[in-house]
Design a protein around this motif. Structure first.
Motif, PDB file in Angstrom:
ATOM      1  N   ALA A  66       0.753  -1.197  -0.111  1.00  0.00           N
ATOM      2  CA  ALA A  66      -0.140  -0.027   0.013  1.00  0.00           C
ATOM      3  C   ALA A  66       0.953   1.385   0.101  1.00  0.00           C
ATOM      4  N   ARG A  67       2.217   1.065  -0.120  1.00  0.00           N
ATOM      5  CA  ARG A  67       3.118   2.228   0.063  1.00  0.00           C
ATOM      6  C   ARG A  67       3.161   2.787  -1.270  1.00  0.00           C
ATOM      7  N   ARG A  68       3.538   2.209  -2.501  1.00  0.00           N
ATOM      8  CA  ARG A  68       3.916   2.734  -3.532  1.00  0.00           C
ATOM      9  C   ARG A  68       2.388   2.767  -4.627  1.00  0.00           C
ATOM     10  N   ASP A  69       1.688   1.742  -4.492  1.00  0.00           N
ATOM     11  CA  ASP A  69       0.726   1.754  -5.171  1.00  0.00           C
ATOM     12  C   ASP A  69      -0.656   2.349  -4.863  1.00  0.00           C
ATOM     13  N   PRO A  70      -1.520   2.808  -5.694  1.00  0.00           N
ATOM     14  CA  PRO A  70      -2.913   3.116  -5.146  1.00  0.00           C
ATOM     15  C   PRO A  70      -3.617   2.110  -4.423  1.00  0.00           C
ATOM     16  N   CYS A  71      -4.051   2.567  -3.227  1.00  0.00           N
ATOM     17  CA  CYS A  71      -4.723   1.472  -2.520  1.00  0.00           C
ATOM     18  C   CYS A  71      -5.702   2.049  -1.369  1.00  0.00           C
ATOM     19  N   VAL A  72      -6.839   1.773  -1.319  1.00  0.00           N
ATOM     20  CA  VAL A  72      -8.091   2.287  -0.440  1.00  0.00           C
ATOM     21  C   VAL A  72      -8.299   1.161   0.486  1.00  0.00           C
ATOM     22  N   ASN A  73      -7.888  -0.151   0.491  1.00  0.00           N
ATOM     23  CA  ASN A  73      -8.395  -0.892   1.267  1.00  0.00           C
ATOM     24  C   ASN A  73      -7.573  -2.580   1.044  1.00  0.00           C
ATOM     25  N   LEU A  74      -7.047  -3.050   2.228  1.00  0.00           N
ATOM     26  CA  LEU A  74      -6.754  -4.496   2.194  1.00  0.00           C
ATOM     27  C   LEU A  74      -7.443  -5.282   2.928  1.00  0.00           C
ATOM     28  N   TRP A  75      -7.384  -6.652   2.341  1.00  0.00           N
ATOM     29  CA  TRP A  75      -7.753  -7.814   2.946  1.00  0.00           C
ATOM     30  C   TRP A  75      -6.496  -8.856   3.216  1.00  0.00           C
ATOM     31  N   VAL A  76      -6.701  -9.469   4.365  1.00  0.00           N
ATOM     32  CA  VAL A  76      -5.729 -10.668   4.275  1.00  0.00           C
ATOM     33  C   VAL A  76      -6.309 -11.952   4.866  1.00  0.00           C
ATOM     34  N   VAL A  77      -6.029 -12.976   4.323  1.00  0.00           N
ATOM     35  CA  VAL A  77      -6.754 -14.347   4.579  1.00  0.00           C
ATOM     36  C   VAL A  77      -5.625 -15.456   4.923  1.00  0.00           C
ATOM     37  N   ARG A  78      -5.786 -16.241   5.764  1.00  0.00           N
ATOM     38  CA  ARG A  78      -4.916 -17.229   6.153  1.00  0.00           C
ATOM     39  C   ARG A  78      -5.047 -18.229   4.971  1.00  0.00           C
ATOM     40  N   TYR A  79      -4.063 -18.805   4.425  1.00  0.00           N
ATOM     41  CA  TYR A  79      -4.151 -19.615   3.391  1.00  0.00           C
ATOM     42  C   TYR A  79      -5.019 -21.038   3.742  1.00  0.00           C
ATOM     43  N   ALA A  80      -4.741 -21.381   4.952  1.00  0.00           N
ATOM     44  CA  ALA A  80      -5.487 -22.507   5.522  1.00  0.00           C
ATOM     45  C   ALA A  80      -7.184 -22.293   5.537  1.00  0.00           C
ATOM     46  N   ASP A  81      -7.543 -21.084   5.240  1.00  0.00           N
ATOM     47  CA  ASP A  81      -8.964 -20.613   5.120  1.00  0.00           C
ATOM     48  C   ASP A  81      -9.514 -20.490   3.840  1.00  0.00           C
ATOM     49  N   ILE A  82      -8.491 -20.605   3.083  1.00  0.00           N
ATOM     50  CA  ILE A  82      -9.080 -20.439   1.257  1.00  0.00           C
ATOM     51  C   ILE A  82      -9.311 -22.098   1.085  1.00  0.00           C
ATOM     52  N   ALA A  83     -10.599 -21.981   0.490  1.00  0.00           N
ATOM     53  CA  ALA A  83     -10.974 -23.280  -0.344  1.00  0.00           C
ATOM     54  C   ALA A  83     -10.645 -23.089  -1.790  1.00  0.00           C
ATOM     55  N   ALA A  84     -10.082 -24.271  -2.649  1.00  0.00           N
ATOM     56  CA  ALA A  84      -9.836 -23.607  -3.838  1.00  0.00           C
ATOM     57  C   ALA A  84     -10.343 -24.934  -4.793  1.00  0.00           C
ATOM     58  N   THR A  85     -10.567 -24.577  -5.972  1.00  0.00           N
ATOM     59  CA  THR A  85     -10.685 -25.682  -6.924  1.00  0.00           C
ATOM     60  C   THR A  85      -9.447 -26.189  -7.426  1.00  0.00           C
ATOM     61  N   SER A  86      -9.247 -27.377  -7.971  1.00  0.00           N
ATOM     62  CA  SER A  86      -8.174 -27.906  -8.371  1.00  0.00           C
ATOM     63  C   SER A  86      -7.701 -27.459  -9.716  1.00  0.00           C
ATOM     64  N   TYR A  87      -6.477 -27.385 -10.303  1.00  0.00           N
ATOM     65  CA  TYR A  87      -6.400 -26.852 -11.617  1.00  0.00           C
ATOM     66  C   TYR A  87      -6.642 -28.258 -12.542  1.00  0.00           C
ATOM     67  N   ARG A  88      -6.628 -29.287 -11.809  1.00  0.00           N
ATOM     68  CA  ARG A  88      -7.159 -30.644 -12.524  1.00  0.00           C
ATOM     69  C   ARG A  88      -8.561 -30.440 -13.004  1.00  0.00           C
ATOM     70  N   ASP A  89      -9.183 -29.539 -12.305  1.00  0.00           N
ATOM     71  CA  ASP A  89     -10.711 -29.309 -12.911  1.00  0.00           C
ATOM     72  C   ASP A  89     -11.104 -28.182 -13.671  1.00  0.00           C
ATOM     73  N   ALA A  90      -9.875 -27.616 -14.198  1.00  0.00           N
ATOM     74  CA  ALA A  90     -10.029 -26.541 -14.803  1.00  0.00           C
ATOM     75  C   ALA A  90     -10.834 -26.652 -16.214  1.00  0.00           C
ATOM     76  N   ASP A  91     -10.832 -28.002 -16.753  1.00  0.00           N
ATOM     77  CA  ASP A  91     -11.400 -28.246 -18.052  1.00  0.00           C
ATOM     78  C   ASP A  91     -13.070 -28.073 -17.493  1.00  0.00           C
ATOM     79  N   MET A  92     -13.405 -28.403 -16.269  1.00  0.00           N
ATOM     80  CA  MET A  92     -14.890 -28.525 -15.949  1.00  0.00           C
ATOM     81  C   MET A  92     -15.396 -27.015 -15.788  1.00  0.00           C
ATOM     82  N   LEU A  93     -14.667 -25.862 -15.598  1.00  0.00           N
ATOM     83  CA  LEU A  93     -14.953 -24.729 -15.650  1.00  0.00           C
ATOM     84  C   LEU A  93     -15.151 -23.840 -16.816  1.00  0.00           C
ATOM     85  N   GLU A  94     -14.830 -24.625 -17.955  1.00  0.00           N
ATOM     86  CA  GLU A  94     -15.074 -23.856 -19.206  1.00  0.00           C
ATOM     87  C   GLU A  94     -16.124 -24.699 -20.224  1.00  0.00           C
ATOM     88  N   PRO A  95     -17.003 -23.848 -20.519  1.00  0.00           N
ATOM     89  CA  PRO A  95     -17.979 -24.550 -21.272  1.00  0.00           C
ATOM     90  C   PRO A  95     -17.586 -25.375 -22.276  1.00  0.00           C
TER      91      PRO A  95
END
Lengths: 250, 313, 100, 100
Positions: free
Chosen positions: D49-78
């Motif tokens: 937030a020093r050099r770049d424009p920034c009005v707000n920041l969020w931080v999240v523990r990686y342990a609290d992030i649920a993600a899709t797997s890149y193996r499923d990327a094909d399912m995310l594309e029609p």
């Protein structure tokens, strides 16, 4: 020639399954239990209708178009399994039907993906990519309802008991299928597909604490054009606008 | 919902707030805002969300009867977008302090408003084309103007909503053209639908603006960006030509372009009907709310199961 | 500040982040109500990735997000951006969306 | 088939999301290593937030992030035609409908 006819009959039955199920899923639009699932099921309905259009294109004979096949045939000409023409019922019936159908579709797609007929194997792979999400959606819902206590698991079990035979009837062979199996165009016939479906479905239901109902034998019907009144009512409504002005283009 | 008196907010906070707005700043959910600003934003965005959820119903009736596979898929996708917009908008409204479940309960109980147009029946397939072109076209004017409103989460979500509404209008124009250039029956069906929908569409932007302290505050706080009349004129300039392009009759015989005034003249809409409809006495209000109540009751066991599951998860 | 202070039922509301291509960052595109993270991902796919390209999705409960406040002095003085005039014409709107 | 997979990222690593202006969503700009969210925000302000424009920041523990797997990327594309979601091939309408 017999083989081509059998292939067309198989594709038509499959297209009818997808069309009628897509129509039933689309009837939920606006009224699903939560807004996010409403959006997701609506996408699944659109996929099924799109799949039906692709399959009709493959199955269409001379002078036939997907629209004419979908909107221009009487109920007895349809080859969908009766499972998909049933009214939607409550959310448990809708999810259980979708799940049973999605698992059957996975078996059908796997068989076709292994077909030496290149164009059908490619079609199966295309449809499978979207059907994979359909299975995921119905499975996460089935899982939650089955594990969220006696009331919801009871309703899911009731739906399973009511739908099981008609789900088995998904595997009633369309006419001439043996010719396809004999010619090696189809790696497994309907009977073999049914066995694979049951062996895939049973462990998952068991893990969810659900009883697999005793199959009372495959009740024939849809694949040979014998349908319930629900299909006639559905088609009557579905074709009401297109019938109102036959030469019109819409 | 009684609007808290403005005096409750400390004068300096209010002054600083207004200065920031005047300088072009926007307001985020986590920031201080006058109680009245919060109440007005919540009322506006909740009504917009309600209108999207109820707005899906007239066209939805035609999904089972869409006459071709292409029309059916496009209509399902379009109605899906409205449901998706409701999801986005309820989420924005929520952070102003009211849970989504409460907003939906209020809607279903008839205790919170939604746009006048969605209290009317969609009697024929042509109604779908009219709704997609003229009702979505009207909504586009308001939504487009509010993209520069001062409540930042609303402005951001309106970018996506307008992006998707644009497809709806083009989709509607395609159906409109097919009917206008179709058989005599199709063309008559289209003119009949246009005639039935014209009054609700003219009502859509609300009565002519009277200068009032309320209006003045809404404009100063940029919760309202253009007046009802500006939006209605903008709509007429863009969509009356569409009717004329296809040789259909504009349902208001008095409607004409006034060159000197640089705006359309039109027959004064019946604002008593508008107020009656907005109070919840439209031709389809009761039927549609009852349909929603029926499904809401039918799904109670699903909501309870999901809540039990969430506690365990 | 924890976002649960603003969002009612923050346990059951998930922020959704979409990654459009492998060399794009995850961008917050909206939120979903869901009983758990897996359901949130399944539901997020159709609401936030049915028209836009997507290779990966993240979901995070709002209760698990810690945020700075908008009045945080340490941040760059929030530029009084004039972008509220963004209304813009259709062309500009297209330019913005074609960028995706 | 579980869609959610544990996002890679060691204990104590927080994903940082920056909002540049109030027109913009939060975007993942990098990660910080910190014992708690409080400290993660302090570090994030320092780095992002020093050099770049920034009005707000969020931080999240990686342990609290649920993600899709890149193996499923094909399912995310029609995989089948979805042009109907983009107004179909209705370009012709542009002649009639010009947003003013």
């Amino acid at each position: 020639e017999a083989r081509r006819e059998a292939l067309r009959a198989m594709l038509l039955a499959w297209a009818d399954d997808e069309l009628i199920l897509g129509h039933r899923h689309s009837e939920w639009t606006g009224f699903a239990p939560d807004i996010e699932s409403d959006v997701a099921l609506s996408s699944i309905a659109q996929d099924e209708l799109g799949h039906a259009r692709l399959l009709y294109e493959q199955a269409a004979g001379a002078g036939q178009t997907p629209d004419r096949l979908a909107f221009g045939r009487p109920p007895e000409a349809f080859r969908n399994a009766t499972l998909v023409e049933r009214e939607n019922g409550d959310w448990a019936v809708t999810i259980v039907r979708a799940w049973l159908y999605d698992c059957a579709d996975a078996v059908r797609l796997a068989v076709l993906a292994a077909s030496p007929l290149g164009s059908f194997a490619a079609l199966a792979r295309t449809l499978e990519r979207e059907e994979k999400y359909h299975r995921l959606f119905s499975d996460v819902w089935l899982d939650r309802l089955a594990r969220a206590g006696d009331d919801s698991r009871g309703r899911v079990q009731d739906a399973l008991d009511a739908l099981w035979d008609e789900a088995l009837a998904l595997f009633e062979a369309p006419p001439g299928e043996e010719a396809l199996v004999a010619a090696g165009a189809l790696a497994a016939g309907a009977a073999e597909q049914a066995v694979r479906w049951v062996s895939a479905v049973e462990p998952r239901l068991g893990a969810l604490g659900l009883r697999v109902p005793p199959g009372r034998g495959v009740r024939s019907g849809g694949r040979s054009g014998r349908h319930t009144p629900a299909l006639a009512a559905l088609l009557d409504e579905m074709t009401s606008v297109s019938r109102s002005d036959p030469e019109a283009r819409w | 919902m009684t609007v808290p008196p403005e005096a409750a907010d400390e004068p300096e906070q209010l002054g600083a707030f207004e200065a920031r707005l005047a300088a072009g700043d926007r307001v985020e959910a986590g920031e201080w805002m006058p109680a009245r600003y919060r109440a007005e934003c919540l009322r506006l965005i909740q009504m917009h969300a309600n209108s999207e959820l109820m707005g899906a119903l007239p066209e939805r009736e035609w999904i089972p009867r869409a006459p071709t596979l292409a029309r059916k898929m496009a209509l399902v996708a379009k109605v899906q977008d409205e449901i998706g917009h409701a999801q986005l908008l309820y989420r924005v409204a929520e952070d102003l302090g009211k849970p989504r479940t409460q907003m939906i309960e209020e809607l279903i109980a008839g205790a919170s408003k939604f746009h006048n147009v969605f209290h009317y029946p969609a009697e024929t397939w042509a109604d779908v084309a009219i709704i997609q072109v003229f009702v979505d076209g009207a909504a586009m004017q308001t939504q487009g103007s509010l993209r520069s409103c001062s409540y930042a989460p609303y402005a951001r979500v309106l970018k996506r909503i307008c992006y998707e509404e644009d497809f709806h209008i083009r989709l509607g124009l395609d159906s409109f053209r097919a009917l206008a250039e179709g058989t005599p029956r199709q063309r008559a069906m289209l003119q009949d639908a246009l005639d039935r929908w014209w009054q609700p569409i003219m009502h859509f932007f609300g009565p002519r603006d009277q200068v009032s302290p309320h209006l003045e505050t809404m404009m100063r706080w940029r919760i309202k960006v253009k007046t009802n009349d500006e939006l209605r004129q903008q709509f007429l300039r863009q969509f009356v030509p569409v009717i004329q392009e296809y040789g259909l009759r504009v349902p208001d015989p008095d409607l004409r372009w006034d060159e000197t005034a640089g705006q359309y003249r039109y027959a004064e809409p019946d604002w008593e009907e508008f107020r009656r409809v907005i109070r919840g006495e439209g031709p389809r209000t009761k039927a549609r709310l009852e349909l929603r109540q029926r499904y809401h009751a039918q799904h109670r066991w699903v909501r309870e199961a999901v809540a039990r599951w969430a506690l365990a998860a | 500040m924890n976002l649960a202070e603003i969002t009612p039922g923050a346990e059951g509301v998930f922020a959704v982040f979409r990654q459009e291509t492998k060399n794009d960052p995850h961008v917050h595109v909206g939120d979903v109500h869901a009983p758990d993270a897996e359901m949130a991902l399944v539901l997020a796919k159709e609401q936030f990735a049915r028209r836009d390209p997507c290779v990966n999705l993240w979901v995070v409960r709002y209760a698990d997000i810690a945020a700075t406040s908008y009045r945080d002095a340490d941040m760059l003085e929030p530029s009084t951006d004039k972008s509220y005039r963004f209304g813009g014409s259709y062309r500009e709107q297209q330019r913005v969306y074609r960028r995706r």
